[in-house]
Scaffold this active site. Structure first.
Site, short mmCIF file in Angstrom:
data_model
loop_
_atom_site.label_atom_id
_atom_site.label_comp_id
_atom_site.label_asym_id
_atom_site.label_seq_id
_atom_site.Cartn_x
_atom_site.Cartn_y
_atom_site.Cartn_z
N THR A 232 0.86 -1.19 0.00
CA THR A 232 0.00 0.00 0.00
C THR A 232 0.89 1.24 0.00
O THR A 232 0.44 2.33 0.35
CB THR A 232 -0.93 0.05 1.24
OG1 THR A 232 -0.11 0.04 2.41
CG2 THR A 232 -1.89 -1.12 1.29
N ARG A 234 3.91 2.49 -2.53
CA ARG A 234 4.02 3.20 -3.81
C ARG A 234 4.22 2.20 -4.95
O ARG A 234 4.77 1.11 -4.74
CB ARG A 234 5.21 4.18 -3.78
CG ARG A 234 4.85 5.56 -3.24
CD ARG A 234 3.85 6.26 -4.14
NE ARG A 234 3.35 7.53 -3.66
CZ ARG A 234 2.21 7.72 -2.97
NH1 ARG A 234 1.47 6.70 -2.62
NH2 ARG A 234 1.82 8.93 -2.65
N ASP A 258 -2.34 -2.22 -3.49
CA ASP A 258 -3.17 -1.02 -3.64
C ASP A 258 -2.50 -0.05 -4.59
O ASP A 258 -3.16 0.72 -5.27
CB ASP A 258 -3.38 -0.36 -2.26
CG ASP A 258 -4.30 0.85 -2.34
OD1 ASP A 258 -5.43 0.68 -2.85
OD2 ASP A 258 -3.89 1.94 -1.92
N GLU A 263 0.25 2.06 -12.48
CA GLU A 263 -1.00 2.81 -12.31
C GLU A 263 -0.99 4.13 -13.08
O GLU A 263 -2.02 4.54 -13.61
CB GLU A 263 -1.34 3.05 -10.83
CG GLU A 263 -0.54 4.13 -10.16
CD GLU A 263 -1.03 4.51 -8.76
OE1 GLU A 263 -1.85 3.80 -8.16
OE2 GLU A 263 -0.56 5.53 -8.26
N HIS A 295 -5.62 2.12 -5.60
CA HIS A 295 -5.00 3.19 -4.80
C HIS A 295 -6.05 3.92 -3.94
O HIS A 295 -6.21 5.14 -4.05
CB HIS A 295 -4.25 4.18 -5.71
CG HIS A 295 -3.15 4.92 -5.00
ND1 HIS A 295 -1.98 5.31 -5.62
CD2 HIS A 295 -3.04 5.35 -3.71
CE1 HIS A 295 -1.21 5.94 -4.75
NE2 HIS A 295 -1.83 5.98 -3.58
P1 NAD Z 1 6.67 8.56 6.89
O1 NAD Z 1 7.51 9.57 6.21
O2 NAD Z 1 6.05 8.89 8.20
O3 NAD Z 1 7.49 7.20 7.06
C1 NAD Z 1 8.21 6.60 6.03
C2 NAD Z 1 9.30 5.78 6.70
O4 NAD Z 1 9.91 4.96 5.69
C3 NAD Z 1 10.42 6.62 7.32
O5 NAD Z 1 10.58 6.27 8.69
C4 NAD Z 1 11.65 6.26 6.50
O6 NAD Z 1 12.86 6.23 7.27
C5 NAD Z 1 11.29 4.86 6.04
N1 NAD Z 1 12.00 4.36 4.87
C6 NAD Z 1 12.35 5.01 3.73
N2 NAD Z 1 12.97 4.16 2.90
C7 NAD Z 1 13.03 2.95 3.52
C8 NAD Z 1 13.54 1.68 3.17
N3 NAD Z 1 14.14 1.47 1.99
N4 NAD Z 1 13.42 0.67 4.04
C9 NAD Z 1 12.81 0.85 5.25
N5 NAD Z 1 12.31 2.03 5.65
C10 NAD Z 1 12.41 3.07 4.78
O7 NAD Z 1 5.55 8.18 5.82
P2 NAD Z 1 4.12 7.54 6.11
O8 NAD Z 1 3.15 8.62 6.40
O9 NAD Z 1 4.26 6.41 7.05
O10 NAD Z 1 3.76 7.02 4.64
C11 NAD Z 1 4.52 5.99 4.03
C12 NAD Z 1 4.18 5.92 2.56
O11 NAD Z 1 2.85 5.45 2.39
C13 NAD Z 1 4.15 7.30 1.86
O12 NAD Z 1 5.44 7.71 1.48
C14 NAD Z 1 3.29 7.02 0.67
O13 NAD Z 1 4.14 6.56 -0.36
C15 NAD Z 1 2.40 5.87 1.13
N6 NAD Z 1 0.99 6.24 1.22
C16 NAD Z 1 0.10 5.48 0.55
C17 NAD Z 1 -1.25 5.79 0.60
C18 NAD Z 1 -2.29 4.97 -0.12
O14 NAD Z 1 -3.46 5.41 -0.25
N7 NAD Z 1 -1.97 3.81 -0.62
C19 NAD Z 1 -1.67 6.91 1.32
C20 NAD Z 1 -0.73 7.67 2.00
C21 NAD Z 1 0.60 7.33 1.94
C1 COI Z 2 -1.01 9.69 -0.69
O1 COI Z 2 -1.63 10.45 0.05
O2 COI Z 2 0.22 9.77 -0.84
C2 COI Z 2 -1.71 8.64 -1.43
O3 COI Z 2 -1.10 7.69 -1.82
C3 COI Z 2 -3.16 8.83 -1.70
C4 COI Z 2 -3.40 9.17 -3.10
C5 COI Z 2 -4.52 8.59 -3.81
C6 COI Z 2 -2.64 10.19 -3.80
#
Ligand code: NAD
Ligand code: COI
Length: 333
Positions: A232, A234, A258, A263, A295
């Site tokens: 979920t 990227r 997801d 995509e 997503h």
């Molecule tokens: P965050 O910045 O709070 O945490 C990300 C963590 O990943 C950090 O602690 C960083 O040190 C760690 N990291 C980076 N590269 C790494 C690696 N190779 N191995 C292990 N750890 C690593 O971010 P978050 O708020 O927890 O969000 C994480 C990710 O979730 C976002 O960057 C975004 O890509 C994704 N996301 C997806 C959705 C969705 O709808 N599917 C929504 C929001 C965010």
């Molecule tokens: C994000 O907030 O980073 C997400 O992955 C949600 C999105 C559909 C852009």
């Protein structure tokens, strides 16, 4: 102030309109995505807010500068689709919503895990084919008895660990920049140990170039035979070709995706032609031990309200005090 909001969905309107009314803003809403052509809709605005998973390219920032618009507030977290060099070149400041509801994504990952552990896809397929007795034969595994490997212990990873602690699963975690959190129970391990010892591997890391295909053929080969993989995070984190091969060989027992690798291309094709043809998507869709979603892990009522309100606040902060806690700087990504 005048704010133009692109990519607006029906569920966002009430939050945007309430905000604008409270602040006395002039609000322009459009369902259009932000492209070099559509920027013109924002003429006269102080700031733009946007929500899209397709790229924000140089042409958008050039057109914004021409109109004298200096701020773009994303209504989401990830910024991997932003050309920050171009934004900086044209003097455009970018904000995101760093934490609209980490819980939303964590719960979605949890839902995928349970779906796969209980073989729900197989049960559904059998029932749809009228094989009622066969549908009773898919024995499940319990999350409480599983070892879950959480890659990335940021906001979402930690929210997930909190839920996993409640359920009683064993949690291994890998993060090169771990944050201390004495409330949570997990063992920090190397990536290799996590891959080797986890029944379920789940990704909660950004889509930076260095994370591209973190889970490739070699990483999958390190995993336990029959392990589950959840993405979920990227689209670029997982090598889909390797995943499909591993699902076919049984090296992977199931997968939840997801954020599908292709995509962006598929969404662009969908926008242009009304459909997309993607053999990998079709292959995965046909597998009962795969759960795909478009997503939407973020998509909850709580998250949507927070996304709208935080983005609008960020535009006000940039305009009124020339600073926002949500500003994203190229070197901080
Ligand atoms: P965050 O910045 O709070 O945490 C990300 C963590 O990943 C950090 O602690 C960083 O040190 C760690 N990291 C980076 N590269 C790494 C690696 N190779 N191995 C292990 N750890 C690593 O971010 P978050 O708020 O927890 O969000 C994480 C990710 O979730 C976002 O960057 C975004 O890509 C994704 N996301 C997806 C959705 C969705 O709808 N599917 C929504 C929001 C965010
Ligand atoms: C994000 O907030 O980073 C997400 O992955 C949600 C999105 C559909 C852009």
């Amino acid at each position: 102030m005048k704010i133009t909001v692109f990519g607006v969905r029906p569920d966002e309107r009430q939050h945007l309109e309430r905000w604008a009314q409270q602040r006395g803003d002039e609000l322009v809403q459009t369902t259009a995505l932000l492209t070099p052509d559509s920027v013109a809709k924002a003429a006269g605005s102080t700031g733009i807010s946007c929500f899209q998973t397709v790229p924000y390219e140089a042409g958008v920032f050039k057109a914004m500068r021409k109109l004298g618009i200096k701020a773009l507030a994303l209504r989401n977290t990830g910024t991997d689709n932003v050309d920050f060099d171009a934004a900086q070149h044209y003097g455009i400041r970018i904000t995101n919503v760093p934490a609209y509801s980490p819980n939303a994504i964590a719960e979605f990952a949890l839902a995928d895990m349970l779906y796969l552990l209980r073989q729900t896809g197989l049960v559904q397929r059998d029932l749809q084919q009228d094989h009622y007795r066969q549908a009773t034969t898919h024995i499940g595994r319990e999350l409480r008895c599983s070892t879950v490997g959480v890659i990335g212990t940021g906001r979402i990873g930690r929210s997930l660990i909190s839920s996993l602690n409640g359920i009683g699963a064993k949690v291994l975690a890998y993060d090169p920049h771990p944050q201390a959190d004495c409330q949570l129970h997990f063992e920090s391990v190397t990536l290799q140990t996590l891959l080797r010892q986890s029944d379920i591997v789940t990704l909660h890391i950004p889509g930076t170039p260095s994370n591209t295909h973190l889970i490739d053929q070699a990483a999958i080969a390190e995993m336990k035979p029959g392990a589950l993989l959840i993405n979920t995070g990227r689209p670029n984190l997982v090598d889909t070709t390797a995943v499909i091969a591993a699902l076919r060989s049984g090296q992977l027992g199931g997968v939840g995706i997801d954020t599908f690798e292709h995509e962006t291309e598929d969404l662009l094709a969908l926008a242009e032609a009304g459909q997309f043809v993607d053999p990998q998507w079709q292959s995965l869709l046909a597998m009962p031990n795969v759960i795909l979603s478009p997503h939407i892990a973020y998509y909850t009522e709580t998250a949507v309200r927070n996304m709208c309100e935080t983005a609008m606040q960020a535009l006000h902060d940039l305009a009124e005090r020339q600073a926002s806690d949500c500003e994203v700087f190229p070197d901080q990504r």
